[in-house]
Design a protein around this motif. Structure first.
Motif, PDB file in Angstrom:
ATOM      1  N   GLN A  45      -0.216  66.440   0.841  1.00  0.00           N
ATOM      2  CA  GLN A  45      -1.120  66.731   1.782  1.00  0.00           C
ATOM      3  C   GLN A  45      -0.998  68.476   1.812  1.00  0.00           C
ATOM      4  O   GLN A  45      -1.859  69.161   2.261  1.00  0.00           O
ATOM      5  N   PHE A  46       0.074  69.292   1.377  1.00  0.00           N
ATOM      6  CA  PHE A  46       0.041  70.574   1.292  1.00  0.00           C
ATOM      7  C   PHE A  46      -0.623  71.171   0.430  1.00  0.00           C
ATOM      8  O   PHE A  46      -1.359  72.270   0.464  1.00  0.00           O
ATOM      9  N   ALA A  47      -0.788  70.389  -0.794  1.00  0.00           N
ATOM     10  CA  ALA A  47      -1.711  70.867  -1.670  1.00  0.00           C
ATOM     11  C   ALA A  47      -3.106  70.933  -1.308  1.00  0.00           C
ATOM     12  O   ALA A  47      -3.823  71.772  -1.703  1.00  0.00           O
ATOM     13  N   GLU A 101       9.026  68.659   4.116  1.00  0.00           N
ATOM     14  CA  GLU A 101       9.979  69.260   2.863  1.00  0.00           C
ATOM     15  C   GLU A 101       9.678  68.931   1.475  1.00  0.00           C
ATOM     16  O   GLU A 101       9.210  69.812   0.497  1.00  0.00           O
ATOM     17  N   GLN A 102       9.685  67.771   1.458  1.00  0.00           N
ATOM     18  CA  GLN A 102       9.245  66.939  -0.312  1.00  0.00           C
ATOM     19  C   GLN A 102       7.833  67.418  -0.533  1.00  0.00           C
ATOM     20  O   GLN A 102       7.509  67.841  -1.663  1.00  0.00           O
ATOM     21  N   ALA A 106       6.857  69.886  -3.642  1.00  0.00           N
ATOM     22  CA  ALA A 106       5.829  69.741  -4.732  1.00  0.00           C
ATOM     23  C   ALA A 106       4.797  70.527  -4.973  1.00  0.00           C
ATOM     24  O   ALA A 106       4.536  71.108  -6.029  1.00  0.00           O
ATOM     25  N   CYS A 107       4.277  70.787  -4.012  1.00  0.00           N
ATOM     26  CA  CYS A 107       3.254  71.788  -3.907  1.00  0.00           C
ATOM     27  C   CYS A 107       3.564  73.203  -4.354  1.00  0.00           C
ATOM     28  O   CYS A 107       2.826  73.827  -5.202  1.00  0.00           O
ATOM     29  N   MET A 115       8.471  77.284  -8.158  1.00  0.00           N
ATOM     30  CA  MET A 115       8.886  77.407  -6.715  1.00  0.00           C
ATOM     31  C   MET A 115       9.663  78.486  -6.364  1.00  0.00           C
ATOM     32  O   MET A 115       9.239  79.096  -5.329  1.00  0.00           O
ATOM     33  N   SER A 116      10.399  79.070  -7.136  1.00  0.00           N
ATOM     34  CA  SER A 116      10.954  80.260  -7.076  1.00  0.00           C
ATOM     35  C   SER A 116      10.173  81.188  -6.435  1.00  0.00           C
ATOM     36  O   SER A 116      10.272  82.096  -5.515  1.00  0.00           O
TER      37      SER A 116
END
Length: 166
Positions: A45-47, A101-102, A106-107, A115-116
């Motif tokens: 969903q975030f992507a 959060e999960q 992933a996004c 991610m960093s």
């Protein structure tokens, strides 16, 4: 282009009812096309929210999608993409914070730089604010931003060398 048949409304004497129905049908086609051919291929969903927000011009608020523009009227595209944007946004907020959060993890991990870099950038610049649909109520905007700040803080602490050496 869809054919429009006008029927005079006996109560109001206008053709507005048929125009509304035709507009609804057109918007439904745009939504189906967009969700089946574009969003279906984006995991999470975030992507999806990040993608649809990237289609919106920040200075005008208008959505731009070349594939849809070649097939559908602009008004239908604007209404359909706004609706999709709002629905994805609301679906995220309906999820427990742990699921958010999960999904965000992933996004961000799939973004350029990893991610960093994404966590650092999103925290520093509050880049997540562009993900919020313009028409969302203020309380949902506030909730979304609060959730993102909390999740990003957790993700930032996980990547922090001080935390991992402790």
């Amino acid at each position: 282009m869809a054919k429009v048949f006008f029927v005079r409304c006996s109560d109001c004497g206008t053709r507005a009812g048929m125009r509304t129905l035709t507009q609804f049908q057109q918007n439904r086609k745009v939504i189906q096309d967009f969700t089946l051919t574009t969003l279906a291929g984006i995991p999470g969903q975030f992507a999806r929210l990040t993608y649809i927000a990237s289609l919106r011009d920040l200075s005008s608020g208008r959505y731009e999608h070349a594939g849809l523009a070649a097939l559908y009227p602009d008004a239908s595209i604007q209404q359909a993409l706004q609706l999709c944007h709002e629905q994805i946004f609301e679906r995220i907020l309906e999820e427990p914070l742990s699921s958010q959060e999960q999904d965000l993890r992933a996004c961000l991990a799939a973004m350029d730089g990893g991610m960093s870099v994404a966590v650092s950038h999103w925290r520093r610049n509050e880049a997540y604010r562009v993900l919020v649909p313009e028409q969302a109520p203020d309380y949902l905007k506030d909730l979304f931003c609060s959730n993102l700040r909390a999740i990003l803080e957790i993700l930032d602490e996980e990547r922090s060398p001080a935390r991992s050496s402790a």
